[in-house]
Design a protein around this motif. Structure first.
Motif, short mmCIF file in Angstrom:
data_model
loop_
_atom_site.label_atom_id
_atom_site.label_comp_id
_atom_site.label_asym_id
_atom_site.label_seq_id
_atom_site.Cartn_x
_atom_site.Cartn_y
_atom_site.Cartn_z
N TRP A 1 -5.47 2.75 1.64
CA TRP A 1 -4.09 2.36 1.36
C TRP A 1 -3.54 3.02 0.10
O TRP A 1 -2.52 3.68 0.12
CB TRP A 1 -4.01 0.84 1.28
N HIS A 2 -4.23 2.86 -1.01
CA HIS A 2 -3.71 3.36 -2.28
C HIS A 2 -3.63 4.88 -2.26
O HIS A 2 -2.64 5.47 -2.73
CB HIS A 2 -4.57 2.88 -3.44
N SER A 3 -4.63 5.56 -1.71
CA SER A 3 -4.61 7.03 -1.66
C SER A 3 -3.44 7.53 -0.83
O SER A 3 -2.77 8.49 -1.22
CB SER A 3 -5.92 7.54 -1.05
N ILE A 4 -3.19 6.91 0.32
CA ILE A 4 -2.10 7.34 1.19
C ILE A 4 -0.75 7.14 0.49
O ILE A 4 0.14 7.99 0.57
CB ILE A 4 -2.12 6.58 2.53
N VAL A 5 -0.61 6.04 -0.22
CA VAL A 5 0.65 5.79 -0.94
C VAL A 5 0.89 6.85 -2.01
O VAL A 5 2.00 7.36 -2.14
CB VAL A 5 0.64 4.37 -1.58
N VAL B 1 -1.09 -1.45 7.41
CA VAL B 1 -2.46 -1.72 6.98
C VAL B 1 -2.81 -3.10 7.49
O VAL B 1 -2.04 -4.05 7.30
CB VAL B 1 -2.56 -1.70 5.43
N PHE B 2 -3.94 -3.22 8.14
CA PHE B 2 -4.36 -4.52 8.65
C PHE B 2 -5.44 -5.08 7.75
O PHE B 2 -6.33 -4.37 7.30
CB PHE B 2 -4.87 -4.38 10.08
N SER B 3 -5.34 -6.37 7.45
CA SER B 3 -6.34 -7.04 6.62
C SER B 3 -6.80 -8.30 7.35
O SER B 3 -6.08 -8.82 8.21
CB SER B 3 -5.75 -7.39 5.25
N PRO B 4 -7.96 -8.81 6.99
CA PRO B 4 -8.46 -10.01 7.68
C PRO B 4 -7.57 -11.23 7.42
O PRO B 4 -7.04 -11.39 6.33
CB PRO B 4 -9.86 -10.21 7.11
N ARG B 5 -7.39 -12.06 8.42
CA ARG B 5 -6.56 -13.25 8.29
C ARG B 5 -7.16 -14.24 7.29
O ARG B 5 -6.43 -14.89 6.54
CB ARG B 5 -6.39 -13.94 9.65
#
Length: 137
Positions: free
Chosen positions: A36-40, A67-71
């Protein structure tokens, strides 16, 4: 069909999944949480290069990055240090959906009272049977 950012990511061997284009023609990509951070930062670099002052025309470039994160424990690295203007968007999604942003400087509720229990916009949220009205007179 591949968009500009997707093509650039493929060229540089950065893993992502193209989700196509939305009805307005905006490219949609899914990336791994760890990237996530690298792509941003890469996107910010690309936009800076595209919109350099010496370019004779204005070029608009939009992309939707998912970006998907665990619920159970949704955590995403904050991009506040890349874009200061994301402050309220990160705080709002924390307040309404319970998404925590690592390294955000002041992650706290902005719409609900600090004492509110739960995340009102989550599908599994159960609304309370009562609402306490304070200072309503």
């Amino acid at each position: 069909m591949q968009g500009n950012l997707s093509a650039w990511l493929v060229k540089h061997a950065l893993i992502h999944r193209s989700l196509g284009f939305d009805y307005q023609g905006i490219e949609t990509l899914q990336i791994k949480l760890g990237d996530w951070h690298s792509i941003v930062v890469i996107y910010m670099y690309m936009v800076t290069i595209i919109s350099a002052p010496n370019v004779p025309m204005i070029i608009e470039y939009e992309v939707c990055i998912k970006v998907f994160s665990p619920r159970k424990d949704p955590r995403i690295p904050s991009v506040f240090w890349v874009w200061k203007s994301v402050d309220f968007q990160e705080r709002e999604s924390y307040d309404m959906l319970g998404i925590s942003y690592d390294n955000h400087p002041r992650l706290k509720r902005i719409l609900m009272p600090e004492s509110w229990i739960g995340w009102p916009l989550r599908k599994d949220y159960i609304a309370p049977n009562f609402y306490e009205i304070q200072d309503a007179h």
